[in-house]
Write an enzyme that holds these catalytic residues in place. Sequence first.
Site, PDB file in Angstrom:
ATOM      1  N   HIS A  25      57.326 -21.349  24.089  1.00  0.00           N
ATOM      2  CA  HIS A  25      57.874 -21.902  22.850  1.00  0.00           C
ATOM      3  C   HIS A  25      58.401 -23.329  23.088  1.00  0.00           C
ATOM      4  O   HIS A  25      58.164 -24.231  22.277  1.00  0.00           O
ATOM      5  CB  HIS A  25      59.061 -21.066  22.354  1.00  0.00           C
ATOM      6  N   LYS A  49      61.662  -5.798  12.245  1.00  0.00           N
ATOM      7  CA  LYS A  49      61.474  -5.738  13.701  1.00  0.00           C
ATOM      8  C   LYS A  49      62.778  -5.247  14.313  1.00  0.00           C
ATOM      9  O   LYS A  49      63.816  -5.277  13.688  1.00  0.00           O
ATOM     10  CB  LYS A  49      61.124  -7.120  14.245  1.00  0.00           C
ATOM     11  N   ARG A  98      47.676 -18.977  21.438  1.00  0.00           N
ATOM     12  CA  ARG A  98      47.400 -18.641  22.840  1.00  0.00           C
ATOM     13  C   ARG A  98      46.004 -18.093  23.051  1.00  0.00           C
ATOM     14  O   ARG A  98      45.434 -18.202  24.115  1.00  0.00           O
ATOM     15  CB  ARG A  98      48.398 -17.559  23.332  1.00  0.00           C
ATOM     16  N   SER A 136      57.463 -13.365  24.349  1.00  0.00           N
ATOM     17  CA  SER A 136      58.835 -12.840  24.434  1.00  0.00           C
ATOM     18  C   SER A 136      58.797 -11.368  24.857  1.00  0.00           C
ATOM     19  O   SER A 136      59.661 -10.917  25.622  1.00  0.00           O
ATOM     20  CB  SER A 136      59.546 -12.957  23.077  1.00  0.00           C
TER      21      SER A 136
HETATM   22  P1  ADP Z   1      56.304 -14.462  15.646  1.00  0.00           P
HETATM   23  O1  ADP Z   1      56.963 -13.124  15.579  1.00  0.00           O
HETATM   24  O2  ADP Z   1      56.422 -15.267  14.398  1.00  0.00           O
HETATM   25  O3  ADP Z   1      54.901 -14.473  16.217  1.00  0.00           O
HETATM   26  P2  ADP Z   1      57.120 -15.598  18.168  1.00  0.00           P
HETATM   27  O4  ADP Z   1      58.508 -16.006  18.556  1.00  0.00           O
HETATM   28  O5  ADP Z   1      56.484 -14.518  18.967  1.00  0.00           O
HETATM   29  O6  ADP Z   1      57.238 -15.256  16.660  1.00  0.00           O
HETATM   30  O7  ADP Z   1      56.168 -16.852  18.209  1.00  0.00           O
HETATM   31  C1  ADP Z   1      56.385 -17.985  17.402  1.00  0.00           C
HETATM   32  C2  ADP Z   1      55.181 -18.915  17.506  1.00  0.00           C
HETATM   33  O8  ADP Z   1      55.078 -19.382  18.853  1.00  0.00           O
HETATM   34  C3  ADP Z   1      53.843 -18.259  17.198  1.00  0.00           C
HETATM   35  O9  ADP Z   1      53.026 -19.224  16.570  1.00  0.00           O
HETATM   36  C4  ADP Z   1      53.271 -17.922  18.554  1.00  0.00           C
HETATM   37  O10 ADP Z   1      51.860 -17.878  18.550  1.00  0.00           O
HETATM   38  C5  ADP Z   1      53.788 -19.109  19.365  1.00  0.00           C
HETATM   39  N1  ADP Z   1      53.904 -18.799  20.790  1.00  0.00           N
HETATM   40  C6  ADP Z   1      54.558 -17.786  21.374  1.00  0.00           C
HETATM   41  N2  ADP Z   1      54.417 -17.823  22.723  1.00  0.00           N
HETATM   42  C7  ADP Z   1      53.648 -18.915  22.989  1.00  0.00           C
HETATM   43  C8  ADP Z   1      53.103 -19.495  24.188  1.00  0.00           C
HETATM   44  N3  ADP Z   1      53.308 -18.942  25.379  1.00  0.00           N
HETATM   45  N4  ADP Z   1      52.329 -20.599  24.070  1.00  0.00           N
HETATM   46  C9  ADP Z   1      52.095 -21.131  22.846  1.00  0.00           C
HETATM   47  N5  ADP Z   1      52.546 -20.627  21.687  1.00  0.00           N
HETATM   48  C10 ADP Z   1      53.321 -19.539  21.746  1.00  0.00           C
END
Ligand code: ADP
Length: 169
Positions: A25, A49, A98, A136
Amino acid sequence: MLTNNTGNERVAVYPGSFDPVTYGHLDIIRRSAKLYDRLIVAVLNNTSKNPLFTVEERKQLLAEVTQDLPNVEIDSFRDLLVRFMKSRQANVIIRGIRSVTDFEYELQLASTNHLLDNEIDTIFMMTNPKYSYLSSSIVKEIAQFDGEVKELVPPAVERELRKKYDARK
Ligand code: ADP
């Protein structure tokens, strides 16, 4: 913290759960903050969630790990994303990609948001290959069994993960 938009500012929103924020992130935050005048990282307050960290804790961690980025601010929303964006005069959504699996879901999300408000565009940022496997959920799985997460999350997040899981023992 800037809150007024003079009309000429390019304001983007990076929405997500951030439960908790990872280096994946953070990489997206740093890169997109360079492209816009202001970046609002918006924590989704989603009751469906079952998060490990409260919205306040997630915001606090995000604030801590982005404190060196002056044009990044942290907020949260529970309303429709496009409505939140209107209220903050933002018209760009940043999302990270990703994998092909991410893309399918993200395309659906972006199309829906565009349908709800056609002034809003989603910009996809490719993951840094270093973090393409990182999520996460993976971090929580590892931390829960006392595994090493130093390479995956900033020190502040590592500390708070430790506290959470130690308290549960
Ligand atoms: P959500 O529940 O909205 O998917 P996340 O916190 O899991 O929330 O992710 C928020 C955004 O960050 C999403 O667009 C996700 O694809 C992106 N994201 C999460 N991890 C990574 C990573 N390792 N590299 C690039 N983008 C990421």
